[in-house]
Every structure is written in C-alpha cells, then in structure tokens.
Scaffold this motif. Structure first.
Motif, PDB file in Angstrom:
ATOM      1  N   SER A  94       2.799  -2.644 -11.153  1.00 19.69           N
ATOM      2  CA  SER A  94       2.017  -1.729 -10.314  1.00 19.69           C
ATOM      3  C   SER A  94       0.583  -2.239 -10.227  1.00 19.69           C
ATOM      4  CB  SER A  94       2.021  -0.318 -10.908  1.00 19.69           C
ATOM      5  OG  SER A  94       3.334   0.209 -10.932  1.00 19.69           O
ATOM      6  N   ARG A  95       0.076  -2.343  -9.018  1.00 22.75           N
ATOM      7  CA  ARG A  95      -1.266  -2.872  -8.829  1.00 22.75           C
ATOM      8  C   ARG A  95      -2.329  -1.816  -9.175  1.00 22.75           C
ATOM      9  NH1 ARG A  95      -2.645  -4.038  -3.948  1.00 22.75           N
ATOM     10  NH2 ARG A  95      -1.037  -2.858  -2.835  1.00 22.75           N
ATOM     11  N   PRO A  96      -3.587  -2.240  -9.350  1.00 22.34           N
ATOM     12  CA  PRO A  96      -4.640  -1.317  -9.778  1.00 22.34           C
ATOM     13  C   PRO A  96      -4.752  -0.073  -8.892  1.00 22.34           C
ATOM     14  CG  PRO A  96      -5.422  -3.565  -9.933  1.00 22.34           C
ATOM     15  CD  PRO A  96      -4.089  -3.632  -9.256  1.00 22.34           C
ATOM     16  N   GLY A  97      -4.812   1.081  -9.557  1.00 23.81           N
ATOM     17  CA  GLY A  97      -4.935   2.342  -8.845  1.00 23.81           C
ATOM     18  C   GLY A  97      -3.612   2.986  -8.496  1.00 23.81           C
ATOM     19  N   TYR A  98      -2.508   2.272  -8.693  1.00 26.26           N
ATOM     20  CA  TYR A  98      -1.177   2.813  -8.423  1.00 26.26           C
ATOM     21  C   TYR A  98      -0.468   3.133  -9.738  1.00 26.26           C
ATOM     22  CZ  TYR A  98      -1.732   1.230  -3.589  1.00 26.26           C
ATOM     23  OH  TYR A  98      -2.179   1.043  -2.309  1.00 26.26           O
ATOM     24  N   ASP A  99       0.296   4.239  -9.722  1.00 27.09           N
ATOM     25  CA  ASP A  99       1.022   4.681 -10.910  1.00 27.09           C
ATOM     26  C   ASP A  99       0.032   4.786 -12.079  1.00 27.09           C
ATOM     27  OD1 ASP A  99       3.433   4.737  -9.406  1.00 27.09           O
ATOM     28  OD2 ASP A  99       3.680   2.599  -9.706  1.00 27.09           O
ATOM     29  N   TYR A 100       0.385   4.214 -13.234  1.00 26.19           N
ATOM     30  CA  TYR A 100      -0.507   4.317 -14.397  1.00 26.19           C
ATOM     31  C   TYR A 100      -1.421   3.099 -14.561  1.00 26.19           C
ATOM     32  CZ  TYR A 100       1.964   8.436 -16.182  1.00 26.19           C
ATOM     33  OH  TYR A 100       2.488   9.699 -16.333  1.00 26.19           O
ATOM     34  N   THR A 101      -1.378   2.167 -13.634  1.00 29.12           N
ATOM     35  CA  THR A 101      -2.251   0.990 -13.748  1.00 29.12           C
ATOM     36  C   THR A 101      -3.692   1.383 -13.429  1.00 29.12           C
ATOM     37  OG1 THR A 101      -0.477  -0.547 -13.161  1.00 29.12           O
ATOM     38  CG2 THR A 101      -2.729  -1.338 -12.916  1.00 29.12           C
ATOM     39  N   ILE A 151       6.971 -12.210  -4.873  1.00 35.42           N
ATOM     40  CA  ILE A 151       7.188 -11.528  -3.598  1.00 35.42           C
ATOM     41  C   ILE A 151       6.048 -10.543  -3.404  1.00 35.42           C
ATOM     42  CG2 ILE A 151       8.636  -9.932  -2.285  1.00 35.42           C
ATOM     43  CD1 ILE A 151      11.066 -11.092  -3.690  1.00 35.42           C
ATOM     44  N   ALA A 152       5.316 -10.708  -2.312  1.00 35.74           N
ATOM     45  CA  ALA A 152       4.194  -9.825  -2.002  1.00 35.74           C
ATOM     46  C   ALA A 152       4.499  -9.052  -0.734  1.00 35.74           C
ATOM     47  CB  ALA A 152       2.912 -10.627  -1.827  1.00 35.74           C
ATOM     48  N   ILE A 153       4.358  -7.735  -0.814  1.00 33.74           N
ATOM     49  CA  ILE A 153       4.653  -6.866   0.315  1.00 33.74           C
ATOM     50  C   ILE A 153       3.353  -6.304   0.887  1.00 33.74           C
ATOM     51  CG2 ILE A 153       5.830  -4.761   1.047  1.00 33.74           C
ATOM     52  CD1 ILE A 153       7.762  -5.214  -1.319  1.00 33.74           C
ATOM     53  N   SER A 154       3.163  -6.463   2.170  1.00 30.91           N
ATOM     54  CA  SER A 154       2.090  -5.813   2.913  1.00 30.91           C
ATOM     55  C   SER A 154       0.722  -6.022   2.256  1.00 30.91           C
ATOM     56  CB  SER A 154       2.422  -4.325   3.071  1.00 30.91           C
ATOM     57  OG  SER A 154       1.625  -3.728   4.059  1.00 30.91           O
ATOM     58  N   ALA A 155       0.100  -4.948   1.739  1.00 30.80           N
ATOM     59  CA  ALA A 155      -1.256  -5.027   1.206  1.00 30.80           C
ATOM     60  C   ALA A 155      -1.362  -5.849  -0.075  1.00 30.80           C
ATOM     61  CB  ALA A 155      -1.799  -3.622   0.952  1.00 30.80           C
ATOM     62  N   ALA A 156      -0.238  -6.241  -0.658  1.00 29.05           N
ATOM     63  CA  ALA A 156      -0.258  -7.053  -1.883  1.00 29.05           C
ATOM     64  C   ALA A 156      -0.453  -8.537  -1.596  1.00 29.05           C
ATOM     65  CB  ALA A 156       1.033  -6.849  -2.677  1.00 29.05           C
ATOM     66  N   VAL A 201      13.686   5.090   5.512  1.00 31.57           N
ATOM     67  CA  VAL A 201      12.357   5.546   5.929  1.00 31.57           C
ATOM     68  C   VAL A 201      11.996   6.847   5.220  1.00 31.57           C
ATOM     69  CG1 VAL A 201      10.951   6.311   7.875  1.00 31.57           C
ATOM     70  CG2 VAL A 201      12.560   4.414   8.170  1.00 31.57           C
ATOM     71  N   TYR A 202      12.942   7.764   5.163  1.00 28.59           N
ATOM     72  CA  TYR A 202      12.707   9.060   4.508  1.00 28.59           C
ATOM     73  C   TYR A 202      12.340   8.864   3.040  1.00 28.59           C
ATOM     74  CZ  TYR A 202      13.435  13.914   3.068  1.00 28.59           C
ATOM     75  OH  TYR A 202      13.252  15.186   2.566  1.00 28.59           O
ATOM     76  N   ASP A 203      13.119   8.055   2.333  1.00 24.28           N
ATOM     77  CA  ASP A 203      12.867   7.834   0.908  1.00 24.28           C
ATOM     78  C   ASP A 203      11.539   7.117   0.677  1.00 24.28           C
ATOM     79  OD1 ASP A 203      15.247   9.056   0.320  1.00 24.28           O
ATOM     80  OD2 ASP A 203      16.352   7.197  -0.055  1.00 24.28           O
ATOM     81  N   MET A 204      11.209   6.188   1.570  1.00 21.26           N
ATOM     82  CA  MET A 204       9.938   5.479   1.447  1.00 21.26           C
ATOM     83  C   MET A 204       8.768   6.462   1.531  1.00 21.26           C
ATOM     84  SD  MET A 204       8.294   2.607   3.987  1.00 21.26           S
ATOM     85  CE  MET A 204       7.924   3.883   5.217  1.00 21.26           C
ATOM     86  N   LEU A 205       8.826   7.354   2.512  1.00 17.11           N
ATOM     87  CA  LEU A 205       7.752   8.329   2.679  1.00 17.11           C
ATOM     88  C   LEU A 205       7.737   9.342   1.544  1.00 17.11           C
ATOM     89  CD1 LEU A 205       8.014   8.985   6.524  1.00 17.11           C
ATOM     90  CD2 LEU A 205       6.376   7.545   5.317  1.00 17.11           C
ATOM     91  N   ALA A 206       8.919   9.734   1.072  1.00 24.76           N
ATOM     92  CA  ALA A 206       9.011  10.738   0.014  1.00 24.76           C
ATOM     93  C   ALA A 206       8.473  10.220  -1.319  1.00 24.76           C
ATOM     94  CB  ALA A 206      10.459  11.193  -0.149  1.00 24.76           C
ATOM     95  N   THR A 207       8.452   8.914  -1.504  1.00 22.33           N
ATOM     96  CA  THR A 207       7.981   8.342  -2.769  1.00 22.33           C
ATOM     97  C   THR A 207       6.581   7.740  -2.657  1.00 22.33           C
ATOM     98  OG1 THR A 207       9.029   6.206  -2.271  1.00 22.33           O
ATOM     99  CG2 THR A 207      10.334   7.811  -3.529  1.00 22.33           C
ATOM    100  N   SER A 208       5.947   7.889  -1.520  1.00 17.64           N
ATOM    101  CA  SER A 208       4.630   7.278  -1.309  1.00 17.64           C
ATOM    102  C   SER A 208       3.513   8.104  -1.950  1.00 17.64           C
ATOM    103  CB  SER A 208       4.343   7.127   0.186  1.00 17.64           C
ATOM    104  OG  SER A 208       5.186   6.158   0.761  1.00 17.64           O
ATOM    105  N   GLN A 209       2.528   7.405  -2.465  1.00 20.11           N
ATOM    106  CA  GLN A 209       1.310   8.021  -2.992  1.00 20.11           C
ATOM    107  C   GLN A 209       0.241   6.940  -3.051  1.00 20.11           C
ATOM    108  OE1 GLN A 209       1.328  11.532  -4.117  1.00 20.11           O
ATOM    109  NE2 GLN A 209      -0.845  11.197  -3.750  1.00 20.11           N
ATOM    110  N   GLY A 263       0.804  -1.207   0.000  1.00 18.78           N
ATOM    111  CA  GLY A 263       0.000   0.000   0.000  1.00 18.78           C
ATOM    112  C   GLY A 263       0.840   1.261   0.000  1.00 18.78           C
ATOM    113  N   HIS A 264       0.405   2.270  -0.750  1.00 13.93           N
ATOM    114  CA  HIS A 264       1.040   3.587  -0.864  1.00 13.93           C
ATOM    115  C   HIS A 264       2.342   3.551  -1.659  1.00 13.93           C
ATOM    116  CE1 HIS A 264      -1.828   4.545   2.275  1.00 13.93           C
ATOM    117  NE2 HIS A 264      -1.201   3.785   3.151  1.00 13.93           N
ATOM    118  N   SER A 265       2.812   2.392  -2.092  1.00 15.01           N
ATOM    119  CA  SER A 265       4.097   2.309  -2.797  1.00 15.01           C
ATOM    120  C   SER A 265       3.921   2.640  -4.273  1.00 15.01           C
ATOM    121  CB  SER A 265       4.697   0.905  -2.655  1.00 15.01           C
ATOM    122  OG  SER A 265       5.015   0.626  -1.318  1.00 15.01           O
ATOM    123  N   THR A 266       4.868   3.404  -4.813  1.00 19.47           N
ATOM    124  CA  THR A 266       4.827   3.804  -6.217  1.00 19.47           C
ATOM    125  C   THR A 266       5.987   3.165  -6.966  1.00 19.47           C
ATOM    126  OG1 THR A 266       6.251   5.746  -5.946  1.00 19.47           O
ATOM    127  CG2 THR A 266       3.904   6.031  -5.476  1.00 19.47           C
TER     128      THR A 266
END
Length: 274
Positions: A54-61, A91-96, A186-194, A30-33
């Motif tokens: 990219s899963r549905p609703g993320y990036d251009y998917t 490999i599935a991360i968190s909400a995936a 942590v900083y980069d993760m938050l800075a790239t989240s959407q 979740g929130h990963s771009t």
C-alpha cells in the motif's frame, strides 16, 4: 491474504505477500485500497509470488514513508530487504506509475522489469488537480461514504457518473455494453475505493529522468482512456530506452475488463515470463 505491517525507518507500511515463485511487486493506483482487486491476485495461480504494498496515505501506510515517489522507492527496498527478496518484477497501476519508475531509477539492481498498466508518466493537468483536491482532500471520507450509499441505491447512476471520467465514449452506452461480470468489476472497484491521504499526494507526483532505466518496460494503454490519456504512453516510449507500448482494445481506463481483457492478461504473462 494476511495483511502485514512493517515499521520501517520512516514509518509503518502495510503489505501482503503470498504465493510461490518469482516475486511480482504490485503498486495499486489512486483510490485503491487493500480490498480493491483489479484481477492481479490471480497471478499467484500462475506461478508467481505477489507482494502488494500500500502506497503512502493508503490503508495503514503512513504518509511519512514517502511523500515523493523517490522517497517511497527507498522504503520499498526496506520491505524487500526485510523479506529477503533480491529482485522483483513491478506492476504499476494508474497513479502508481511514478513510484515504479523511481524504484527502477534509484535501485536498478532490484527491478527486473516493469509493467505500466494505464499508468501515469505525465504530470496531472492543473485544472484536474484542483478539482481532485477539492473532492478528495479533507472531504474525501464524506465523499466516498456518500458515493457508497448511492451505489447501493442507484448503482447504474453512480457507475455511469464515475465511468464518464474514465472513458472518451458515451458513458451510458459503455455501461450498457458491459457484461454482468464486468459490471460487477466496476461495482466492486467503487465499493472498495477510498482516497485516504494518498490521492492528494499522488496529484503532486512526477516522473524524474528515466533515460538510464535498464529494466524492460511494457506499457499497456487505451486510446479511449480519459483519465490517463494516451499521451502518457507516448511520453513513456520517448523517455524509456527499453520500452514496448501495447495498445489495449479497451473503451476506458479500465483495461482489465471488456473485449481486450484477455489480451491484457496474456500480454502481461508473456512479458513476466520472459
């Protein structure tokens, strides 16, 4: 990595594909771009090809490619067919998590093994769902824009606040214990989240019957994860017939940093090479 778009029967999907060797399909949380890297890109230096979808609703998917994990699992197979990939490790991360398990359930001949990294198997708690829909629904662009501005001005304050949702420990003490490299993570993760429209979809995802999944599963979870609680690991172990749970020595949801990070990397590689 060069971003590619595929016009599937259900809409546009964004993906990257790089490397030489057995293919690992990476499904981010979740929130990963496209720009969020939790260290998995280094798999291409370990002899793997990395397919990041990219899963549905993320990036251009587009959302139309799969509002449910089962629907998007079928779309993933279209991508595999397009790239002429017969078999993948996932490999599935968190909400995936639900998407990876749906892929193995619906298309068992395409999945050789699954790594669930702090990945969801249980439904979201109702109070968490309502809070998340408020923050990351229609207002998500404004929320993340404000967070990124605050992150530049008051990085420790923002990181501490976000980490308080990810750890059962004291967030301030946890942040202070991190190395400079881990703080940058942590900083980069938050800075790239959407969140886009994707996280709102994630909140309604659930895991269907996985009792017939034949692919071996490695679940890596932390007892101190506040956002994906360890009960998800116990549920996965009880439902999946070929499942190993590895308890990560991590102080939060972020099992890719801290004292247990090296063991997570080694355990993943060992499993993928089997």
């Amino acid at each position: 990595m060069t971003t590619m778009l595929l016009d599937t029967t259900k809409g546009i999907v964004e993906f990257t594909y790089k490397g030489i060797g057995p293919t690992v399909l990476l499904l981010k949380g979740g929130h990963s771009t496209r720009d969020t890297d939790l260290s998995h890109s280094s798999l291409i230096y370990e002899g793997f090809s990395l397919l990041t979808v990219s899963r549905p609703g993320y990036d251009y998917t587009e959302v139309s490619t799969g509002k449910t994990p089962e629907d998007f699992a079928d779309t993933i197979v279209e991508i595999l067919d397009h790239l002429e990939i017969e078999l993948v490790s996932v490999i599935a991360i968190s909400a995936a998590g639900p998407t990876a398990l749906a892929l193995a359930t619906r298309h068992p001949d395409r999945v050789s093994k699954i790594v669930m990294e702090a990945a969801m198997t249980a439904p979201w708690e109702e109070n968490m769902k309502q809070r998340a829909k408020l923050l990351f629904g229609p207002a998500e662009r404004m929320v993340w824009g404000s967070l990124r501005k605050m992150l530049k001005l008051f990085p420790d304050l923002v990181m501490k606040q976000l980490l308080s949702e990810m750890t059962t420990e004291n967030a301030e003490e946890y942040l202070e214990s991190l190395s400079p490299n881990d703080r940058r993570f942590v900083y980069d993760m938050l800075a790239t989240s959407q969140s886009g429209k994707g996280f709102s979809l994630d909140l309604d995802h659930s895991v269907s019957d996985i009792s017939h999944v034949q692919a071996p599963i490695l679940g890596m979870y932390s007892q101190k994860d506040k956002s994906v609680q360890y009960t998800n690991a116990l549920l996965l172990k009880s439902l999946a017939p070929h499942c190993e749970i590895y308890e990560v020595n991590a102080d939060s949801h972020l099992i890719w940093i801290g004292k247990g990070a090296r063991e997570v990397w080694d355990k993943r590689l060992e499993f993928l090479h089997q």
